[in-house]
Design a protein around this motif. Structure first.
Motif, PDB file in Angstrom:
ATOM      1  N   ALA A 120       6.400   9.624  -1.161  1.00 17.32           N
ATOM      2  CA  ALA A 120       5.655   8.369  -1.303  1.00 17.32           C
ATOM      3  C   ALA A 120       6.451   7.233  -0.682  1.00 17.32           C
ATOM      4  O   ALA A 120       7.661   7.129  -0.892  1.00 17.32           O
ATOM      5  CB  ALA A 120       5.395   8.074  -2.774  1.00 17.32           C
ATOM      6  N   SER A 121       5.766   6.407   0.089  1.00 18.99           N
ATOM      7  CA  SER A 121       6.428   5.257   0.695  1.00 18.99           C
ATOM      8  C   SER A 121       5.539   4.033   0.536  1.00 18.99           C
ATOM      9  O   SER A 121       4.347   4.137   0.286  1.00 18.99           O
ATOM     10  CB  SER A 121       6.716   5.517   2.169  1.00 18.99           C
ATOM     11  N   GLY A 122       6.163   2.874   0.704  1.00 23.28           N
ATOM     12  CA  GLY A 122       5.429   1.630   0.549  1.00 23.28           C
ATOM     13  C   GLY A 122       6.107   0.749  -0.475  1.00 23.28           C
ATOM     14  O   GLY A 122       7.217   1.027  -0.931  1.00 23.28           O
ATOM     15  N   ARG A 123       5.407  -0.294  -0.874  1.00 27.81           N
ATOM     16  CA  ARG A 123       5.953  -1.221  -1.856  1.00 27.81           C
ATOM     17  C   ARG A 123       5.330  -0.920  -3.206  1.00 27.81           C
ATOM     18  O   ARG A 123       4.141  -1.131  -3.408  1.00 27.81           O
ATOM     19  CB  ARG A 123       5.667  -2.655  -1.437  1.00 27.81           C
ATOM     20  N   PHE A 124       6.132  -0.417  -4.107  1.00 30.84           N
ATOM     21  CA  PHE A 124       5.646  -0.106  -5.444  1.00 30.84           C
ATOM     22  C   PHE A 124       6.826   0.017  -6.384  1.00 30.84           C
ATOM     23  O   PHE A 124       7.984   0.071  -5.965  1.00 30.84           O
ATOM     24  CB  PHE A 124       4.832   1.207  -5.446  1.00 30.84           C
ATOM     25  N   ASN A 156      -3.097   8.074  -6.370  1.00 29.87           N
ATOM     26  CA  ASN A 156      -2.984   8.179  -4.919  1.00 29.87           C
ATOM     27  C   ASN A 156      -3.006   9.650  -4.518  1.00 29.87           C
ATOM     28  O   ASN A 156      -2.323  10.473  -5.136  1.00 29.87           O
ATOM     29  CB  ASN A 156      -1.675   7.545  -4.442  1.00 29.87           C
ATOM     30  N   ASN A 178      11.494   9.396  -4.221  1.00 29.23           N
ATOM     31  CA  ASN A 178      10.041   9.274  -4.468  1.00 29.23           C
ATOM     32  C   ASN A 178       9.289  10.475  -3.912  1.00 29.23           C
ATOM     33  O   ASN A 178       8.235  10.333  -3.264  1.00 29.23           O
ATOM     34  CB  ASN A 178       9.491   7.979  -3.852  1.00 29.23           C
ATOM     35  N   GLN A 236       0.833  -1.190   0.000  1.00 31.88           N
ATOM     36  CA  GLN A 236       0.000   0.000   0.000  1.00 31.88           C
ATOM     37  C   GLN A 236       0.868   1.241   0.000  1.00 31.88           C
ATOM     38  O   GLN A 236       1.882   1.288   0.683  1.00 31.88           O
ATOM     39  CB  GLN A 236      -0.907  -0.003   1.227  1.00 31.88           C
ATOM     40  N   VAL A 237       0.467   2.229  -0.767  1.00 27.55           N
ATOM     41  CA  VAL A 237       1.229   3.459  -0.907  1.00 27.55           C
ATOM     42  C   VAL A 237       0.752   4.490   0.113  1.00 27.55           C
ATOM     43  O   VAL A 237      -0.453   4.687   0.303  1.00 27.55           O
ATOM     44  CB  VAL A 237       1.078   4.038  -2.324  1.00 27.55           C
ATOM     45  N   GLN A 238       1.704   5.140   0.750  1.00 25.79           N
ATOM     46  CA  GLN A 238       1.385   6.258   1.642  1.00 25.79           C
ATOM     47  C   GLN A 238       2.050   7.517   1.120  1.00 25.79           C
ATOM     48  O   GLN A 238       3.207   7.477   0.685  1.00 25.79           O
ATOM     49  CB  GLN A 238       1.869   5.964   3.059  1.00 25.79           C
TER      50      GLN A 238
END
Length: 115
Positions: A24-28, A104, A76, A1-3
């Motif tokens: 932007a953080s998270g797995r992407f 997002n 990011n 999920q992107v934050q």
């Protein structure tokens, strides 16, 4: 999920400057367009500035020559440097990040410009 985490808003006098950041953080993998929108009380949300993954930029006429959008792909993060601020720039500023096909939105950061 992107934050998306925005920072840099605040209260400034007319003619002053602020720099907004949105990380932007998270797995992407792969951020495409990054934009800033704003929404003033009683008004519709409007596009302020955008930057593609190749670095092409576009601006609302009302901010051309005063605002600069940039991005750091290693971090990011998208930035919005706002100079010569006017009371009419007062709004909640939201970052908008397209990752893959998904849009997002950040939660917003308040910018208030006093006259």
């Amino acid at each position: 999920q992107v934050q998306l985490v925005e920072s840099g808003g605040g209260l400034v006098q007319a003619g002053g400057s602020l720099r907004l950041s949105c990380a932007a953080s998270g797995r992407f993998f792969g951020i495409n367009d990054m934009r800033w929108y704003r929404q003033a009380p009683g008004k519709q949300r409007e596009l302020v500035a955008g930057i593609t993954n190749s670095g092409s930029t576009n601006y609302a006429d009302s901010v051309k020559g005063r605002f600069t959008i940039s991005r750091d792909n290693d971090k990011n993060t998208v930035y919005l440097q706002m100079n010569s601020l006017k009371p009419e720039d007062t709004a909640v500023y939201y970052c908008y990040v397209v990752i893959g096909w998904r849009v997002n939105w950040g939660r917003g950061t308040q910018v208030t410009v006093s006259s």
